[in-house]
Design an enzyme around this catalytic site. Sequence first.
Site, mmCIF file in Angstrom:
data_model
loop_
_atom_site.group_PDB
_atom_site.id
_atom_site.type_symbol
_atom_site.label_atom_id
_atom_site.label_comp_id
_atom_site.label_asym_id
_atom_site.label_seq_id
_atom_site.Cartn_x
_atom_site.Cartn_y
_atom_site.Cartn_z
ATOM 1 N N LEU A 50 0.809 -1.223 0.000
ATOM 2 C CA LEU A 50 0.000 0.000 0.000
ATOM 3 C C LEU A 50 0.841 1.272 0.000
ATOM 4 C CD1 LEU A 50 -2.729 -1.196 2.517
ATOM 5 C CD2 LEU A 50 -3.166 -0.510 0.142
ATOM 6 N N TYR A 134 -2.409 3.983 16.333
ATOM 7 C CA TYR A 134 -3.297 3.278 15.398
ATOM 8 C C TYR A 134 -4.629 4.034 15.251
ATOM 9 C CZ TYR A 134 -6.747 -0.363 14.201
ATOM 10 O OH TYR A 134 -7.784 -1.072 13.644
ATOM 11 N N CYS A 164 -14.994 -7.224 15.180
ATOM 12 C CA CYS A 164 -15.615 -8.174 14.250
ATOM 13 C C CYS A 164 -14.833 -9.474 14.266
ATOM 14 C CB CYS A 164 -15.674 -7.578 12.846
ATOM 15 S SG CYS A 164 -16.655 -8.595 11.721
HETATM 16 P P1 NAI Z 1 -5.625 -8.220 9.670
HETATM 17 O O1 NAI Z 1 -4.394 -7.736 10.348
HETATM 18 O O2 NAI Z 1 -5.988 -9.648 9.763
HETATM 19 O O3 NAI Z 1 -5.570 -7.798 8.119
HETATM 20 C C1 NAI Z 1 -4.890 -6.676 7.649
HETATM 21 C C2 NAI Z 1 -4.202 -7.041 6.344
HETATM 22 O O4 NAI Z 1 -3.544 -5.886 5.828
HETATM 23 C C3 NAI Z 1 -3.136 -8.135 6.503
HETATM 24 O O5 NAI Z 1 -3.407 -9.246 5.672
HETATM 25 C C4 NAI Z 1 -1.842 -7.449 6.127
HETATM 26 O O6 NAI Z 1 -0.924 -8.284 5.426
HETATM 27 C C5 NAI Z 1 -2.328 -6.310 5.238
HETATM 28 N N1 NAI Z 1 -1.355 -5.218 5.227
HETATM 29 C C6 NAI Z 1 -0.715 -4.653 6.302
HETATM 30 N N2 NAI Z 1 0.144 -3.727 5.893
HETATM 31 C C7 NAI Z 1 0.060 -3.672 4.545
HETATM 32 C C8 NAI Z 1 0.733 -2.913 3.554
HETATM 33 N N3 NAI Z 1 1.654 -2.010 3.880
HETATM 34 N N4 NAI Z 1 0.410 -3.133 2.256
HETATM 35 C C9 NAI Z 1 -0.524 -4.059 1.916
HETATM 36 N N5 NAI Z 1 -1.199 -4.800 2.811
HETATM 37 C C10 NAI Z 1 -0.903 -4.635 4.111
HETATM 38 O O7 NAI Z 1 -6.806 -7.302 10.238
HETATM 39 P P2 NAI Z 1 -8.388 -7.527 10.193
HETATM 40 O O8 NAI Z 1 -8.842 -7.881 11.550
HETATM 41 O O9 NAI Z 1 -8.772 -8.367 9.054
HETATM 42 O O10 NAI Z 1 -8.868 -6.020 9.936
HETATM 43 C C11 NAI Z 1 -9.043 -5.503 8.627
HETATM 44 C C12 NAI Z 1 -9.194 -3.987 8.726
HETATM 45 O O11 NAI Z 1 -10.284 -3.672 9.566
HETATM 46 C C13 NAI Z 1 -7.968 -3.281 9.304
HETATM 47 O O12 NAI Z 1 -7.785 -2.062 8.612
HETATM 48 C C14 NAI Z 1 -8.354 -3.010 10.738
HETATM 49 O O13 NAI Z 1 -7.712 -1.865 11.230
HETATM 50 C C15 NAI Z 1 -9.862 -2.811 10.603
HETATM 51 N N6 NAI Z 1 -10.562 -3.155 11.844
HETATM 52 C C16 NAI Z 1 -10.748 -4.455 12.202
HETATM 53 C C17 NAI Z 1 -11.440 -4.779 13.349
HETATM 54 C C18 NAI Z 1 -11.751 -6.179 13.741
HETATM 55 O O14 NAI Z 1 -12.471 -6.356 14.729
HETATM 56 N N7 NAI Z 1 -11.285 -7.210 13.023
HETATM 57 C C19 NAI Z 1 -11.917 -3.726 14.263
HETATM 58 C C20 NAI Z 1 -11.661 -2.376 13.800
HETATM 59 C C21 NAI Z 1 -11.013 -2.120 12.619
HETATM 60 C C1 15L Z 2 -9.450 -2.967 16.181
HETATM 61 O O1 15L Z 2 -9.368 -1.885 15.604
HETATM 62 C C2 15L Z 2 -8.557 -4.103 15.823
HETATM 63 O O2 15L Z 2 -8.296 -4.151 14.430
HETATM 64 C C3 15L Z 2 -9.111 -5.448 16.268
HETATM 65 O O3 15L Z 2 -8.060 -6.414 16.211
HETATM 66 C C4 15L Z 2 -9.675 -5.357 17.683
HETATM 67 O O4 15L Z 2 -8.649 -5.038 18.572
HETATM 68 C C5 15L Z 2 -10.753 -4.290 17.717
HETATM 69 O O5 15L Z 2 -10.251 -3.051 17.260
HETATM 70 C C6 15L Z 2 -11.351 -4.070 19.136
HETATM 71 O O6 15L Z 2 -11.361 -2.949 19.594
HETATM 72 O O7 15L Z 2 -11.810 -5.054 19.711
#
Ligand code: NAI
Ligand code: 15L
Length: 269
Positions: A50, A134, A164
């Site tokens: 990215l 973050y 999620c």
């Molecule tokens: P995750 O960490 O499993 O997925 C993030 C992906 O982004 C990874 O596969 C990683 O390789 C990729 N990535 C990181 N740096 C990169 C770069 N420089 N270039 C290209 N790709 C890159 O996280 P998850 O849980 O799937 O979350 C997805 C999105 O949702 C994130 O932006 C996270 O901040 C946001 N989010 C997720 C929450 C959750 O509860 N899972 C809660 C709040 C936000």
């Molecule tokens: C986030 O933003 C993170 O991506 C996720 O891994 C959890 O920590 C989530 O918030 C949370 O607040 O539970």
Amino acid sequence: MKTILITGAAGWLGGMLRDQLNGWVETLRLSDIGDLGQTRPGEELVPCELGDYDGVMRLVDGVDGIVHLGGQSIEGEFETIVNANLRGCYHIFEAARKHGKPRILFASSNHAIGFHERETRLDGDALHRPDSLYGVSKAFGENLARYYYDKFGVESVSVRIGSCFEKPKDRRMLATWLSPSDFVAMVKAVFEAPRTGATVLYGASANREQWWDNGHAAFLGWKPNDSSEQFRAEVEGATPVPDPEDPAVRYQGGSFAAAGHFEDREPGS
Ligand code: NAI
Ligand code: 15L
């Protein structure tokens, strides 16, 4: 819509959407720096860092919508966050502006507002109160979204995702939990809506405890169906009764708000 780009497609939410959205549009263009595995029918795999301006321009060319999940997904080193979340998010919005203005669902986070106390019910006008570097980066992304709509008409929905996961992992997540199925329905609603402007949407299921009010975004027609209540007994049975004075309990961001400043950590920790 023919083609939707999902960044962060090798991650947890990206992998889940990859499975659930296959067949919903003609092509899912899937991107990450991580391993994307084999191409399946209805997919294009386009690995991309990215932080690479030219790479992101090519990645976005020809898509009708973008689910921008890629980036640093928890607290981390400032330089990592700058590259993945600040530079990366800028590249996505800039590429959208230059390539037909596809609508963007930006995966923001509750950590952009994590220093609000739990008793405060937040709506779309709530002030940013990031609880971490973050969280600051997610507030930056939301502001980019606002700027690119006001100046260029690039539409977006910035989703302040709570937690999620398949199920809530702790007591706080009984309030912040967003079921994967409610998230899938949200993604579809965002791209099926006639207009979105630049809207902030909270991402939580219909849980008993509600910290966030999505009234301002009712026009999107998204309503959560699931509730964390089915997991309450299991979660409460597995975790001690918390101290209400603990910052991790007081603030919506939980442990992110309670943690020290990441750049002050001991070397190697
Ligand atoms: P995750 O960490 O499993 O997925 C993030 C992906 O982004 C990874 O596969 C990683 O390789 C990729 N990535 C990181 N740096 C990169 C770069 N420089 N270039 C290209 N790709 C890159 O996280 P998850 O849980 O799937 O979350 C997805 C999105 O949702 C994130 O932006 C996270 O901040 C946001 N989010 C997720 C929450 C959750 O509860 N899972 C809660 C709040 C936000
Ligand atoms: C986030 O933003 C993170 O991506 C996720 O891994 C959890 O920590 C989530 O918030 C949370 O607040 O539970």
